[in-house]
Design an enzyme around this catalytic site. Sequence first.
Site, mmCIF file in Angstrom:
data_model
loop_
_atom_site.group_PDB
_atom_site.id
_atom_site.type_symbol
_atom_site.label_atom_id
_atom_site.label_comp_id
_atom_site.label_asym_id
_atom_site.label_seq_id
_atom_site.Cartn_x
_atom_site.Cartn_y
_atom_site.Cartn_z
ATOM 1 N N LYS A 15 52.084 41.901 36.163
ATOM 2 C CA LYS A 15 51.054 41.916 37.218
ATOM 3 C C LYS A 15 49.719 41.440 36.669
ATOM 4 O O LYS A 15 48.656 41.776 37.204
ATOM 5 C CB LYS A 15 50.911 43.334 37.813
ATOM 6 N N ARG A 16 49.798 40.669 35.592
ATOM 7 C CA ARG A 16 48.601 40.060 34.992
ATOM 8 C C ARG A 16 47.561 41.105 34.615
ATOM 9 O O ARG A 16 46.363 40.894 34.703
ATOM 10 C CB ARG A 16 47.997 38.995 35.923
ATOM 11 N N ALA A 52 43.522 40.581 35.545
ATOM 12 C CA ALA A 52 43.306 40.007 36.884
ATOM 13 C C ALA A 52 42.479 40.920 37.786
ATOM 14 O O ALA A 52 42.369 40.657 38.987
ATOM 15 C CB ALA A 52 44.656 39.713 37.535
ATOM 16 N N LEU A 54 41.060 44.323 39.874
ATOM 17 C CA LEU A 54 41.611 45.370 40.750
ATOM 18 C C LEU A 54 43.012 44.999 41.226
ATOM 19 O O LEU A 54 43.256 43.842 41.592
ATOM 20 C CB LEU A 54 40.696 45.521 41.978
ATOM 21 N N LEU A 56 45.127 44.325 43.766
ATOM 22 C CA LEU A 56 44.866 44.013 45.179
ATOM 23 C C LEU A 56 45.994 44.479 46.082
ATOM 24 O O LEU A 56 45.774 44.821 47.240
ATOM 25 C CB LEU A 56 44.640 42.499 45.331
ATOM 26 N N GLY A 101 37.532 42.593 38.383
ATOM 27 C CA GLY A 101 37.454 43.803 37.565
ATOM 28 C C GLY A 101 37.806 43.560 36.106
ATOM 29 O O GLY A 101 37.418 44.348 35.238
ATOM 30 N N GLU A 104 34.583 42.832 34.723
ATOM 31 C CA GLU A 104 33.812 44.079 34.648
ATOM 32 C C GLU A 104 34.227 44.891 33.417
ATOM 33 O O GLU A 104 33.385 45.474 32.722
ATOM 34 C CB GLU A 104 34.029 44.901 35.929
ATOM 35 N N GLU A 124 35.704 37.951 44.301
ATOM 36 C CA GLU A 124 35.799 39.001 45.321
ATOM 37 C C GLU A 124 35.526 38.467 46.716
ATOM 38 O O GLU A 124 36.198 38.832 47.688
ATOM 39 C CB GLU A 124 34.814 40.147 44.993
ATOM 40 N N GLY A 132 33.154 46.457 42.197
ATOM 41 C CA GLY A 132 32.999 47.913 42.260
ATOM 42 C C GLY A 132 33.206 48.569 40.916
ATOM 43 O O GLY A 132 33.193 49.784 40.808
HETATM 44 C C1 1HE Z 1 48.319 40.840 40.993
HETATM 45 C C2 1HE Z 1 46.958 40.556 40.748
HETATM 46 C C3 1HE Z 1 45.988 41.474 41.237
HETATM 47 C C4 1HE Z 1 48.141 38.975 39.920
HETATM 48 N N1 1HE Z 1 46.422 42.555 41.903
HETATM 49 N N2 1HE Z 1 48.701 41.927 41.666
HETATM 50 N N3 1HE Z 1 41.064 39.301 41.050
HETATM 51 C C5 1HE Z 1 41.653 38.258 41.616
HETATM 52 O O1 1HE Z 1 41.270 37.809 42.671
HETATM 53 C C6 1HE Z 1 42.794 37.653 40.836
HETATM 54 C C7 1HE Z 1 44.021 37.461 41.690
HETATM 55 N N4 1HE Z 1 45.087 36.884 40.874
HETATM 56 C C8 1HE Z 1 45.147 35.548 40.591
HETATM 57 O O2 1HE Z 1 44.293 34.771 40.967
HETATM 58 C C9 1HE Z 1 46.316 35.094 39.763
HETATM 59 O O3 1HE Z 1 47.361 36.015 39.903
HETATM 60 C C10 1HE Z 1 45.971 34.955 38.257
HETATM 61 C C11 1HE Z 1 45.041 33.749 38.085
HETATM 62 C C12 1HE Z 1 45.310 36.198 37.690
HETATM 63 C C13 1HE Z 1 47.267 34.744 37.465
HETATM 64 O O4 1HE Z 1 47.975 33.625 37.970
HETATM 65 P P1 1HE Z 1 49.500 33.406 37.507
HETATM 66 O O5 1HE Z 1 49.960 32.138 38.160
HETATM 67 O O6 1HE Z 1 49.583 33.506 36.026
HETATM 68 O O7 1HE Z 1 50.326 34.661 38.063
HETATM 69 P P2 1HE Z 1 50.736 34.980 39.573
HETATM 70 O O8 1HE Z 1 52.057 34.346 39.867
HETATM 71 O O9 1HE Z 1 49.626 34.675 40.525
HETATM 72 O O10 1HE Z 1 50.881 36.566 39.530
HETATM 73 C C14 1HE Z 1 51.960 37.196 38.862
HETATM 74 C C15 1HE Z 1 52.141 38.545 39.508
HETATM 75 O O11 1HE Z 1 50.980 39.332 39.288
HETATM 76 C C16 1HE Z 1 52.298 38.440 41.039
HETATM 77 O O12 1HE Z 1 53.119 39.506 41.441
HETATM 78 P P3 1HE Z 1 54.665 39.256 41.884
HETATM 79 O O13 1HE Z 1 55.159 40.610 42.257
HETATM 80 O O14 1HE Z 1 54.616 38.266 43.025
HETATM 81 O O15 1HE Z 1 55.329 38.666 40.657
HETATM 82 C C17 1HE Z 1 50.900 38.698 41.523
HETATM 83 O O16 1HE Z 1 50.848 39.188 42.846
HETATM 84 C C18 1HE Z 1 50.461 39.748 40.538
HETATM 85 N N5 1HE Z 1 49.010 39.830 40.470
HETATM 86 N N6 1HE Z 1 46.867 39.387 40.074
HETATM 87 C C19 1HE Z 1 47.749 42.762 42.109
HETATM 88 N N7 1HE Z 1 44.671 41.335 41.031
HETATM 89 C C20 1HE Z 1 36.720 47.874 41.365
HETATM 90 S S1 1HE Z 1 36.540 46.506 42.320
HETATM 91 C C21 1HE Z 1 37.123 45.178 41.385
HETATM 92 C C22 1HE Z 1 37.188 43.963 42.227
HETATM 93 C C23 1HE Z 1 38.277 43.049 41.782
HETATM 94 O O17 1HE Z 1 38.751 43.112 40.691
HETATM 95 S S2 1HE Z 1 38.814 41.901 42.916
HETATM 96 C C24 1HE Z 1 40.251 41.211 42.155
HETATM 97 C C25 1HE Z 1 39.885 39.916 41.585
#
Ligand code: 1HE
Length: 254
Positions: A15-16, A52, A54, A56, A101, A104, A124, A132
Site C-alpha cells: 500500500k506504498r 504515500a 494518509l 485514502l 502525509g 509531513e 491533497e 492534517g
Molecule cells: C494507497 C495509497 C494511499 C497507494 N492510501 N492506498 N497521497 C496521495 O495522494 C498518494 C496517492 N497514491 C499515489 O499517487 C500512488 O499510489 C503512488 C504514487 C504513491 C504510488 O504509485 P504506484 O504506481 O507505485 O502504486 P499504485 O498502483 O498506485 O498503488 C499500489 C497500492 O497501494 C494500491 O492498492 P491496491 O489494493 O489497488 O493494490 C493503491 O490503492 C495503494 N495506495 N497510495 C491508500 N495514500 C493527515 S492528512 C494527510 C493528507 C494526505 O496524506 S493525502 C494523501 C496524499
Amino acid sequence: MDEEVAVVTLNRPAKRNAIDEATLAALDAVFSALPREARAVVLTGAGPHFCAGLDLKEHHDKERTAVDFMRVCQRWHSTFDKIQYGGIPVVAALHGAVVGGGLELAAATHVRVADPSTYFALPEGQKGIFTGGGATVRVARIITPGRMVEMMLTGRVLDARAGKGLGLAHEIAAPGESLRAAMVLAKRVAKNAALSNYAMVTSISRIADMSATDGMFAESLMAAVVQTGGEVQTRLGAFVDKSLAKVTPEQVAG
Ligand code: 1HE
C-alpha cells in the site's frame, strides 16, 4: 540496531506505506519506546516509495465525521511530535513518493537524505482534502508558507534536486543508496555528545517560535545545561590536548 543507530522501517509496501490507523499506532509505539542505547534513528520505507501519506481508502471507507478526523490529526501531531522532539536525532532515508502525509512525516525528521527517485508533492487538493499531519507548520517553515500554498494549489511535484533546493532534502545519494547514505550520516550524528544532540533537536525549532528575548533566554538555559554536562570535560580535554579532530574544509557538505 547498528552501532547505536536504530532503523525504523515503514513496512506496508503493498500500500506504498500509506499511513492507516494501525501504521500510525505502530509508529507511535516505536518512537515512544526507542531502545535506551539508540543515539540516532534512521527512518525508511520498504518497497518502491517512502510513503504515500494518509490511507485514502481507510478514510473513504470509514466515512469519518469532522470530530473523528480532528482526533486523527491530533494523533498524527502527537506521534510526529515524538519524532521531532523526542530528543534523539532522526535521519530520513527517502526514495520514490514522499507525498501528502509522507512529506509531513519526513518534515518531522531532522536530516533528510533523498535518492534521485525521490519526489515531493502535497496532492491533497486534487483529492478534495487538506493536510492534517502538521504540514502547515513543518513543511511551511521549511519551504516558506507561500511556496507551500503554490505547491498545494498547483499540485506541483518536486524532484529530489528541487526538493533539496527548498530544504526538503539535505543530501542526494546515488540511485538506490539513500538508506546507506542515511546510515553513514546517522552514525556520524550518533558520535556527538547525546546531550548536545538532545539540545539541537528539542530546542532549536522551539526557540524559533519564541520572541528574540525569550529565545536568547531559552538558549542560555539550554547551553548552561549542555556546557556543564557529563561529556564536556572529556571532549574539551581532547581539544586542549590536541587529540580532537579539527574542523576542516573536507567536512564541507556536498
Ligand atoms: C494507497 C495509497 C494511499 C497507494 N492510501 N492506498 N497521497 C496521495 O495522494 C498518494 C496517492 N497514491 C499515489 O499517487 C500512488 O499510489 C503512488 C504514487 C504513491 C504510488 O504509485 P504506484 O504506481 O507505485 O502504486 P499504485 O498502483 O498506485 O498503488 C499500489 C497500492 O497501494 C494500491 O492498492 P491496491 O489494493 O489497488 O493494490 C493503491 O490503492 C495503494 N495506495 N497510495 C491508500 N495514500 C493527515 S492528512 C494527510 C493528507 C494526505 O496524506 S493525502 C494523501 C496524499
